[in-house]
Each structure stands twice: as C-alpha cells, then as structure tokens.
Enzyme design. Structure first.
Site, PDB file in Angstrom:
ATOM      1  N   ASP A 158      36.622  40.092  36.250  1.00 40.91           N
ATOM      2  CA  ASP A 158      36.709  38.739  36.781  1.00 40.91           C
ATOM      3  C   ASP A 158      38.048  38.593  37.501  1.00 40.91           C
ATOM      4  OD1 ASP A 158      35.443  35.798  36.451  1.00 40.91           O
ATOM      5  OD2 ASP A 158      37.622  35.693  36.377  1.00 40.91           O
ATOM      6  N   VAL A 159      37.983  38.398  38.799  1.00 42.55           N
ATOM      7  CA  VAL A 159      39.196  38.376  39.619  1.00 42.55           C
ATOM      8  C   VAL A 159      40.152  37.267  39.186  1.00 42.55           C
ATOM      9  CG1 VAL A 159      40.091  38.076  41.957  1.00 42.55           C
ATOM     10  CG2 VAL A 159      38.027  39.445  41.575  1.00 42.55           C
TER      11      VAL A 159
END
Length: 203
Positions: A158-159
């Site tokens: 998850d950036v």
C-alpha cells in the site's frame, strides 16, 4: 490488548525510532480497526477490487453504478461473462471486470466460504485469495485487515501506508523491518499511517 494499551505501546516503540513517528501516533489517539464483515465476503472482495487506485469518492460512485446495474438482483449472480460489457459501462476497467467475475465464480464454487477461511492462517488465506485471477497481495491484505480483523498485517504494497511510514522515519530504513517493531499489531500501524495522511483505503 485494549486499544489504549496498543496506543501507549506504539508511542513507546516509535519514540526511539523517530520523534515524528511518535508524534503522529500520539496525535491520532487510540484507534479501532474498522470491521466490514457486515458485507458478504465475496461482495467486499469485489468492492475492494472496484475501488483500487481510486479516490474514496470515485470508488463509491462506481460501486453505486454497479449496484444499480444489478437492478436489485444478487450481485454475485450479476457478475458473469454475459454482463461484462454492462459492468464496464459502470466505469470498471476490463481487468477489474474480469477479476470480479472470477471472484463471483470462486464464491459459487465454494472457494470463499467465510467460516472455512476464518480457520486459515493469514498466509494461507492470502494464498487462497491471490489464486483468484486479478486478486493481488494488496487486496488480500485489505481483506485480512478490514474483513477478518487480523491485527497483525503490514500492507507494504500500500503506497500510502509505506510512504507515510518512510517519511516519518527515514527513506533509508526498510518499512517492513520498521513495521516488525510493532508486531503483533501491525494492522494498527497501517491504520495510524492512513490516519496521518488522511487516505484510508477501505471503501
């Protein structure tokens, strides 16, 4: 462990790593993991796929169109090859449409039985999910955190969570290694990071 105790432990764990990280956690206050088990498992999985790489607002709009296109019929029965073009007119990409059809097929085949999957370990559950076309590790992580309520998942893919953690510590530090300091409550670390950057992925 109560949420307040987790919060206190997180501040104590973060302090030697980064004052910025400790302050961000302290400002957020004790957090509770949202639970979306109110939605059927396969439906939540489809909704997570539909919302990938979209803002919360855009994801809700597209999902609303998907629901409307079913005209009151059960969604899993609505997700099949014959409706692929209809689903794409809702704003879904071809890949997302294909994935949602694959999820519905897996559910009909009994591969997504909720009670059975609750009995699996987190890696086993992720392997079952990622065996479905178009379901990646990020989606499996979101399901494990938000649907199964697993307290110890760090979604490094998850950036928002990863980059927020790196900004608060140092780009030179490995985010996975840093997250290990917060086991067995790494899902809460992700929640603190999303809260800090105000970008929670749960749709």
């Amino acid at each position: 462990m109560p949420h307040r105790a987790i919060h206190t432990r997180f501040i104590e764990t973060a302090a030697p790593l980064s004052a910025d990280l400790a302050r961000a956690i302290e400002r957020a206050g004790p957090l509770v993991l949202p639970n979306r088990a109110d939605l059927p498992l396969a439906e939540y999985l489809c909704r997570a796929i539909a919302g990938q790489q979209l803002s919360v607002k855009a994801a809700r709009t597209i999902w609303g169109r998907v629901e409307a296109s079913a005209e009151g019929r059960p969604l899993l029965g609505h997700f099949h090859e014959g409706n692929a073009e209809l689903l794409r007119t809702c704003g879904l990409s071809g890949a997302k449409t294909k994935s949602m059809i694959a999820i519905a097929a897996a559910a009909r085949d009994g591969a997504l039985d909720a009670e059975e999957m609750r009995g699996l370990t987190t890696p086993e559950r992720a392997a079952r999910l990622t065996a479905i076309w178009g379901v990646g590790q990020w989606t499996a992580d979101m399901l494990n955190i938000f649907w199964f309520g697993d307290p110890d998942v760090w979604p490094d893919g998850d950036v928002a969570a990863r980059k927020t953690l790196q900004r608060l510590i140092s780009p030179r530090r490995k985010s996975v290694r840093t997250a290990e300091r917060f086991a067995p409550h790494r899902s809460y670390l992700a929640l603190y990071m999303w809260t800090h950057c105000d970008a929670p992925p749960d749709q």
